[in-house]
Write a protein that holds these residues in place. Sequence first.
Motif, PDB file in Angstrom:
ATOM      1  N   GLU A  41      64.026  24.739  60.288  1.00  0.00           N
ATOM      2  CA  GLU A  41      63.600  25.026  61.660  1.00  0.00           C
ATOM      3  C   GLU A  41      64.286  26.257  62.227  1.00  0.00           C
ATOM      4  N   ASN A  42      65.443  26.638  61.675  1.00  0.00           N
ATOM      5  CA  ASN A  42      66.110  27.849  62.157  1.00  0.00           C
ATOM      6  C   ASN A  42      65.331  29.106  61.795  1.00  0.00           C
ATOM      7  N   ALA A  43      64.396  29.006  60.842  1.00  0.00           N
ATOM      8  CA  ALA A  43      63.594  30.157  60.434  1.00  0.00           C
ATOM      9  C   ALA A  43      62.147  30.033  60.877  1.00  0.00           C
ATOM     10  N   LEU A  44      61.812  28.993  61.641  1.00  0.00           N
ATOM     11  CA  LEU A  44      60.445  28.802  62.121  1.00  0.00           C
ATOM     12  C   LEU A  44      60.249  29.665  63.365  1.00  0.00           C
ATOM     13  N   VAL A  45      59.397  30.704  63.252  1.00  0.00           N
ATOM     14  CA  VAL A  45      59.252  31.720  64.288  1.00  0.00           C
ATOM     15  C   VAL A  45      57.978  31.476  65.084  1.00  0.00           C
ATOM     16  N   SER A  46      58.083  31.599  66.402  1.00  0.00           N
ATOM     17  CA  SER A  46      56.924  31.554  67.285  1.00  0.00           C
ATOM     18  C   SER A  46      56.923  32.826  68.138  1.00  0.00           C
ATOM     19  N   TYR A  47      55.712  33.216  68.613  1.00  0.00           N
ATOM     20  CA  TYR A  47      55.548  34.477  69.322  1.00  0.00           C
ATOM     21  C   TYR A  47      54.960  34.222  70.705  1.00  0.00           C
ATOM     22  N   TRP A  48      55.318  35.104  71.658  1.00  0.00           N
ATOM     23  CA  TRP A  48      54.673  35.068  72.960  1.00  0.00           C
ATOM     24  C   TRP A  48      54.815  36.435  73.612  1.00  0.00           C
ATOM     25  N   LEU A  49      53.943  36.689  74.613  1.00  0.00           N
ATOM     26  CA  LEU A  49      53.937  37.960  75.315  1.00  0.00           C
ATOM     27  C   LEU A  49      54.899  37.899  76.489  1.00  0.00           C
ATOM     28  N   ASP A  50      55.605  39.009  76.703  1.00  0.00           N
ATOM     29  CA  ASP A  50      56.486  39.123  77.852  1.00  0.00           C
ATOM     30  C   ASP A  50      55.684  39.736  79.000  1.00  0.00           C
ATOM     31  N   GLU A  51      55.344  38.944  80.014  1.00  0.00           N
ATOM     32  CA  GLU A  51      54.541  39.411  81.139  1.00  0.00           C
ATOM     33  C   GLU A  51      55.387  39.670  82.374  1.00  0.00           C
ATOM     34  N   LYS A  52      56.674  39.880  82.204  1.00  0.00           N
ATOM     35  CA  LYS A  52      57.514  40.154  83.359  1.00  0.00           C
ATOM     36  C   LYS A  52      57.217  41.527  83.946  1.00  0.00           C
ATOM     37  N   LEU A  53      56.873  42.511  83.079  1.00  0.00           N
ATOM     38  CA  LEU A  53      56.633  43.861  83.566  1.00  0.00           C
ATOM     39  C   LEU A  53      55.199  44.048  84.049  1.00  0.00           C
TER      40      LEU A  53
END
Length: 796
Positions: free
Chosen positions: A485-497
């Motif tokens: 699980e330490n290598a299980l990668v998930s992605y998301w968009l940074d919408e702060k800007l």
Amino acid sequence: MGIPRRGFLVRRQLLQLVLFHAVSWEMGSGLLHYSVLEESQHGTFVGRIAQDLGLEVDELMHRMFRMESQGRGNYFEVNLQNGILFVNSRIDREELCVKNADCAVHLEVIMDKPLRIFHAEVEIKDINDNPPIFSAGKQTLTVAESMLPGAHFPLQAATDADIGSNSQRKYKLNSTEFFAVEEKVNDQHSISLVLVLNKPLDREKIAVHHLLLTATDGGQPELTGRVHLEITVIDANDNAPVFNQPVYKVKLFENVPDGTLVIHPNSTDLDEGINQEISYSFTNNDPSNIFTIDSDTGEIKVKGKVDFEENSVYSIEIEAKDKGSPPLSGHCTILIEILDVNDNAPEMLLKSMMVPLPEDSPPGTVVALISISDKDSGANGQVSCSLWPPGLPFKLVSTFRNYHSLVLAEPLDREQVAEFGLVVIAQDQGDPSLSASSSLVLPISDINDNAPIFSQPSYTVFVKENNPPGAHIFTVSASDPDVAENALVSYWLDEKLWPLSSYISIHSESGRVYALQPLDYEELKMLEFYVRAKDAGLPSLCSNVTVQVFVVDENDNAPSVLGPKGGPIPLMVPIMAGQIVGKIHALDADSAYNAWLHYELHELSSGPWQVGRYSGEISTTRALDKAEGSSTYDLLVLVKDHGKQPQSATATLSVSLMFTLQMIHVDAHLPGMGGNPGALVDNGNVYLIISICAVSSLFLLAVIIYVALRCQSQAKEAMVYGPGTATLVCASEVGSWSYSNRHSHILAGVSGEACAKNDLMVFSPNIPIFAENGELRNGKQLLPDPSGEVSSKGFP
């Protein structure tokens, strides 16, 4: 009566001494010492080990208090409720330690959180639970009646399995005036039992003497053993064989082969004839079955395995008996000292404490416990311990005598080495030395100490406009050197800007990025945003990468033709060849080649006219004069872009030639618009002057309007960006638009019309060119050269 009472005496002794114990510390050694009587009952109190170690009773369970004993047998246990060490099973000292004076059970006390190891030793005290025992219930002796008082006859002594005072024996004969029993101690402190003749014998009166020999030990209570002596008195031979020395001392190496000569004792007999012939034998029949004696010569040889670890000293009684009648005998003692050789390799016991080993374990963490023993003595039993291969992040620490701990010496990194294989080697100091080894595999368990890493520092993506909604435009990828699980990668968009939810979405598991709506180059030229990658460790780690999405222009806009406003423009003839009589203004909302316009006359148009291919200027091909007469020309101009699927527009231009008192009318129309012919004036000079003034005024007005439109177009071409702007720079008349590379977050296009683009061309740097099948062509575009041929040119 001593033997039947053995059980009763043992039980009474246990009841009297059940509470006997002693606690002491061996100063400077860190060893906790207790003592307990052998044969103690289960539950017998030994000591308050938790209190003696300075431990709290309520933390024993929590810290996983446990105890292990060396060797076989689980003799002791600890009550975790009160910290008391008690006897767990029956202890027979004679079975555990045989005749060794020092008898102790070594205990390892282990506690976790944090890990601590203590050593304790319980001495097993001897009780008098074994009576003296004779090897046989009856001993037979022959004594010549001619023997003088004071003669000695060896007897087989009793043995006692106890030690100390419990094994000290006293002998007593039943009432007789002829014999007495004595113990003799030689200079080697070896005790032998002899029967002493006190009074001359008379075979005719008493031929056989029956005696009862009693052995009593020194324990409390005393235990006894008995043997019957049958002494036969015979007549004749009155000289016994005599050895030249009463005790022979021999040193013999262990493991010598069978048949090795140990000693040849010498004896003589003063008699003659048959009374002088001697035969030799063991008086105790050599119970070890290791040596043999030649009955004729008296040579003693090895016939079995001589092992120093089993017995280091042998005491053998030799009898030399003549063949007289009755036969007489002489006796001697053979003391054989066995010398140790290095024939036992060290023995190792390795216990892993932490498997797998966390990679964040601090230096000093105990990984395994090692105990080493060697049955040899002296240098042959001295053992050193080492690790192989060298250079590993571990070391050996000696804790107590032959006990070692395998300790972590350096920080670990599972991403560099996921598993260690090592060998612990124990080597004695004998010559040649012997060694033993034990292998240990230590897997390293992962912790979340690495954040995801993107495959490249930033992403630049080019997407054709008018894409279908939900189209997959590219994929980001990040890797994590950790595992599970330490290598299980998930992605998301940074919408702060910037709010991106209406434009872009990303699949959290695959990293695939989708365009949620069709992109329009004329409204949105670039999107810049951050993608974050987070692993599933606790705590989780994350990283981000910058993504720039450039929208690639498609030829989806046709040219738009702009016509002049106001009335007709009068022109006078004659007109020179190549004179400009008008200009077509057009622009295209697309970019680059899609907005590069060229002009041409329709093949239906006739007359002395030509149009500039890139300028849109209408000029004459030859000089016009009065010979032309009054005529009107309708010119159809085609405006086309350079897109792969070209789009076009048309403009109709009506040209009227006048001379003398007539005006020349020039009307430019968008498709569908009609012209307004000017009125004729009779006075030619007046009209000539009016025409010249009108043309000059219109020319000046056209120049002012043109400059204003150019400035306005440049202001409007500045697209709305984030931190910076993109600027259009006008090149030569037949050149192209240049496009500055100052891009950032483009969230909206610019409203309003741009400047006239008939003399401008947009080139976006490093924008790939797509073939008809949608594949990239490595930044090359088919461009028309001035000769009309198609050539391949690269973008600057």
